[in-house]
Design a protein around this motif. Sequence first.
Motif, PDB file in Angstrom:
ATOM      1  N   ALA A   1      -8.784   7.146   7.755  1.00  0.00           N
ATOM      2  CA  ALA A   1      -9.907   6.230   7.507  1.00  0.00           C
ATOM      3  C   ALA A   1      -9.544   5.196   6.449  1.00  0.00           C
ATOM      4  CB  ALA A   1     -11.145   7.018   7.084  1.00  0.00           C
ATOM      5  N   ALA A   2      -8.838   5.604   5.405  1.00  0.00           N
ATOM      6  CA  ALA A   2      -8.421   4.671   4.354  1.00  0.00           C
ATOM      7  C   ALA A   2      -7.372   3.695   4.875  1.00  0.00           C
ATOM      8  CB  ALA A   2      -7.873   5.444   3.154  1.00  0.00           C
ATOM      9  N   LEU A   3      -6.565   4.140   5.800  1.00  0.00           N
ATOM     10  CA  LEU A   3      -5.480   3.324   6.345  1.00  0.00           C
ATOM     11  C   LEU A   3      -5.964   2.322   7.394  1.00  0.00           C
ATOM     12  CD1 LEU A   3      -2.417   3.040   6.062  1.00  0.00           C
ATOM     13  CD2 LEU A   3      -2.170   4.811   7.805  1.00  0.00           C
ATOM     14  N   ALA A   4      -7.042   2.633   8.091  1.00  0.00           N
ATOM     15  CA  ALA A   4      -7.517   1.792   9.203  1.00  0.00           C
ATOM     16  C   ALA A   4      -7.717   0.321   8.828  1.00  0.00           C
ATOM     17  CB  ALA A   4      -8.790   2.375   9.803  1.00  0.00           C
ATOM     18  N   PRO A   5      -8.427  -0.008   7.744  1.00  0.00           N
ATOM     19  CA  PRO A   5      -8.604  -1.432   7.430  1.00  0.00           C
ATOM     20  C   PRO A   5      -7.299  -2.120   7.016  1.00  0.00           C
ATOM     21  CG  PRO A   5      -9.636  -0.061   5.743  1.00  0.00           C
ATOM     22  CD  PRO A   5      -9.200   0.849   6.851  1.00  0.00           C
ATOM     23  N   ILE A   6      -6.387  -1.364   6.458  1.00  0.00           N
ATOM     24  CA  ILE A   6      -5.083  -1.936   6.078  1.00  0.00           C
ATOM     25  C   ILE A   6      -4.319  -2.308   7.339  1.00  0.00           C
ATOM     26  CG2 ILE A   6      -2.859  -1.436   4.983  1.00  0.00           C
ATOM     27  CD1 ILE A   6      -4.486   0.501   3.106  1.00  0.00           C
ATOM     28  N   LEU A   7      -4.293  -1.400   8.302  1.00  0.00           N
ATOM     29  CA  LEU A   7      -3.583  -1.649   9.557  1.00  0.00           C
ATOM     30  C   LEU A   7      -4.234  -2.763  10.368  1.00  0.00           C
ATOM     31  CD1 LEU A   7      -2.704   1.966  10.715  1.00  0.00           C
ATOM     32  CD2 LEU A   7      -1.168   0.256   9.715  1.00  0.00           C
ATOM     33  N   ALA A   8      -5.517  -2.973  10.195  1.00  0.00           N
ATOM     34  CA  ALA A   8      -6.216  -4.035  10.926  1.00  0.00           C
ATOM     35  C   ALA A   8      -5.854  -5.423  10.399  1.00  0.00           C
ATOM     36  CB  ALA A   8      -7.724  -3.820  10.841  1.00  0.00           C
TER      37      ALA A   8
ATOM     38  N   HIS B   1       0.856  -1.189   0.000  1.00  0.00           N
ATOM     39  CA  HIS B   1       0.000   0.000   0.000  1.00  0.00           C
ATOM     40  C   HIS B   1       0.893   1.239   0.000  1.00  0.00           C
ATOM     41  CE1 HIS B   1      -3.344  -2.647   1.005  1.00  0.00           C
ATOM     42  NE2 HIS B   1      -2.497  -3.230   1.834  1.00  0.00           N
ATOM     43  N   HIS B   2       0.644   2.125  -0.952  1.00  0.00           N
ATOM     44  CA  HIS B   2       1.391   3.380  -1.059  1.00  0.00           C
ATOM     45  C   HIS B   2       0.555   4.498  -0.436  1.00  0.00           C
ATOM     46  CE1 HIS B   2       4.130   1.471  -3.933  1.00  0.00           C
ATOM     47  NE2 HIS B   2       3.061   1.022  -4.557  1.00  0.00           N
ATOM     48  N   LEU B   3       1.095   5.182   0.555  1.00  0.00           N
ATOM     49  CA  LEU B   3       0.351   6.268   1.195  1.00  0.00           C
ATOM     50  C   LEU B   3      -0.002   7.380   0.210  1.00  0.00           C
ATOM     51  CD1 LEU B   3       2.030   6.579   4.714  1.00  0.00           C
ATOM     52  CD2 LEU B   3      -0.161   5.529   4.114  1.00  0.00           C
ATOM     53  N   ASP B   4       0.866   7.619  -0.764  1.00  0.00           N
ATOM     54  CA  ASP B   4       0.548   8.647  -1.764  1.00  0.00           C
ATOM     55  C   ASP B   4      -0.755   8.315  -2.489  1.00  0.00           C
ATOM     56  OD1 ASP B   4       2.648  10.361  -1.274  1.00  0.00           O
ATOM     57  OD2 ASP B   4       3.934   9.522  -2.839  1.00  0.00           O
ATOM     58  N   ARG B   5      -0.957   7.048  -2.812  1.00  0.00           N
ATOM     59  CA  ARG B   5      -2.201   6.643  -3.488  1.00  0.00           C
ATOM     60  C   ARG B   5      -3.415   6.835  -2.593  1.00  0.00           C
ATOM     61  NH1 ARG B   5      -1.436   1.108  -6.810  1.00  0.00           N
ATOM     62  NH2 ARG B   5      -0.304   2.019  -8.554  1.00  0.00           N
ATOM     63  N   LEU B   6      -3.225   6.596  -1.305  1.00  0.00           N
ATOM     64  CA  LEU B   6      -4.339   6.748  -0.373  1.00  0.00           C
ATOM     65  C   LEU B   6      -4.672   8.218  -0.105  1.00  0.00           C
ATOM     66  CD1 LEU B   6      -3.395   4.026   2.281  1.00  0.00           C
ATOM     67  CD2 LEU B   6      -5.108   3.845   0.459  1.00  0.00           C
ATOM     68  N   HIS B   7      -3.682   9.081  -0.229  1.00  0.00           N
ATOM     69  CA  HIS B   7      -3.827  10.484   0.162  1.00  0.00           C
ATOM     70  C   HIS B   7      -4.252  11.413  -0.979  1.00  0.00           C
ATOM     71  CE1 HIS B   7      -3.234  14.018   2.617  1.00  0.00           C
ATOM     72  NE2 HIS B   7      -2.392  14.508   1.742  1.00  0.00           N
ATOM     73  N   TRP B   8      -3.787  11.135  -2.197  1.00  0.00           N
ATOM     74  CA  TRP B   8      -4.027  12.048  -3.313  1.00  0.00           C
ATOM     75  C   TRP B   8      -5.154  11.541  -4.201  1.00  0.00           C
ATOM     76  CZ3 TRP B   8      -1.869  16.719  -3.401  1.00  0.00           C
ATOM     77  CH2 TRP B   8      -0.720  16.921  -2.629  1.00  0.00           C
ATOM     78  N   GLU B   9      -5.968  12.476  -4.669  1.00  0.00           N
ATOM     79  CA  GLU B   9      -7.005  12.180  -5.649  1.00  0.00           C
ATOM     80  C   GLU B   9      -6.544  12.717  -6.994  1.00  0.00           C
ATOM     81  OE1 GLU B   9     -10.852  13.558  -4.341  1.00  0.00           O
ATOM     82  OE2 GLU B   9     -10.334  13.111  -2.255  1.00  0.00           O
TER      83      GLU B   9
ATOM     84  N   ARG C   1       0.865   3.387  12.419  1.00  0.00           N
ATOM     85  CA  ARG C   1       1.626   2.379  11.670  1.00  0.00           C
ATOM     86  C   ARG C   1       2.710   1.756  12.536  1.00  0.00           C
ATOM     87  NH1 ARG C   1       4.111   5.011   7.121  1.00  0.00           N
ATOM     88  NH2 ARG C   1       3.649   6.990   8.103  1.00  0.00           N
ATOM     89  N   LEU C   2       3.399   2.582  13.313  1.00  0.00           N
ATOM     90  CA  LEU C   2       4.451   2.052  14.190  1.00  0.00           C
ATOM     91  C   LEU C   2       3.883   1.072  15.224  1.00  0.00           C
ATOM     92  CD1 LEU C   2       6.609   5.234  14.805  1.00  0.00           C
ATOM     93  CD2 LEU C   2       7.371   3.122  13.705  1.00  0.00           C
ATOM     94  N   ALA C   3       2.688   1.347  15.692  1.00  0.00           N
ATOM     95  CA  ALA C   3       2.061   0.477  16.697  1.00  0.00           C
ATOM     96  C   ALA C   3       1.782  -0.913  16.144  1.00  0.00           C
ATOM     97  CB  ALA C   3       0.771   1.114  17.202  1.00  0.00           C
ATOM     98  N   ARG C   4       1.632  -1.043  14.821  1.00  0.00           N
ATOM     99  CA  ARG C   4       1.285  -2.327  14.209  1.00  0.00           C
ATOM    100  C   ARG C   4       2.422  -2.946  13.390  1.00  0.00           C
ATOM    101  NH1 ARG C   4      -2.002  -5.689  14.751  1.00  0.00           N
ATOM    102  NH2 ARG C   4      -2.598  -5.914  12.591  1.00  0.00           N
ATOM    103  N   ALA C   5       3.477  -2.198  13.147  1.00  0.00           N
ATOM    104  CA  ALA C   5       4.560  -2.672  12.272  1.00  0.00           C
ATOM    105  C   ALA C   5       5.493  -3.628  13.006  1.00  0.00           C
ATOM    106  CB  ALA C   5       5.358  -1.491  11.739  1.00  0.00           C
ATOM    107  N   ASP C   6       5.957  -4.634  12.277  1.00  0.00           N
ATOM    108  CA  ASP C   6       7.001  -5.524  12.797  1.00  0.00           C
ATOM    109  C   ASP C   6       8.367  -4.870  12.678  1.00  0.00           C
ATOM    110  OD1 ASP C   6       5.201  -7.617  13.315  1.00  0.00           O
ATOM    111  OD2 ASP C   6       5.372  -8.347  11.261  1.00  0.00           O
TER     112      ASP C   6
END
Length: 165
Positions: A47-54, A26-34, A71-76
């Motif tokens: 909101a777009a990131l929440a299901p990815i992090l879950a 997942h690229h944050l730029d894709r999630l952020h820019w229209e 992201r840090l809270a969920r990243a390995d």
Amino acid sequence: MVIGPCGAGKSTVSRRLAKLLELPLHHLDRLHWEAGWIEGSQDELRAALAPILAADRWLIDGNYGSTMEARLARADAVIYLDYPTLLCLWRAARRVFEYRGRSRPDMTEGCPERFDYEFFRYIFNWNTGPRVRTEALLQGHETKVLRFGNPTELERWLGKLENET
């Protein structure tokens, strides 16, 4: 997650790692820019990131400090491309010429690559602003950080990882 200054090569490394480790990318730029370079809000990005992090498995590239804590809270692990500013400026300029008038693979369709003075200024000032904030966020977490100071160090590590998988 993969972070570092703009132009460091986060998306390129992320594509390689995602393939190697069989992770959804997942690229944050894709999630952020229209399309049309319309910037989404921080709330929309979260909101777009929440299901990815879950999800159990993911690879996310990008900085976006407003989402770093989550992201840090969920990243390995964090792959930090801690490259020199001049290298990042050069790579960003090369990217403008390579994709001029077209959307990059890691960017929303309809956001053609272009020269943007503010973007290059952001890269130039990475060490005095964004880097300071990024380092502070990293200090507050126990997430493993793999920091690479140049592309050669990263290539060595990737080579070892490729041999292990």
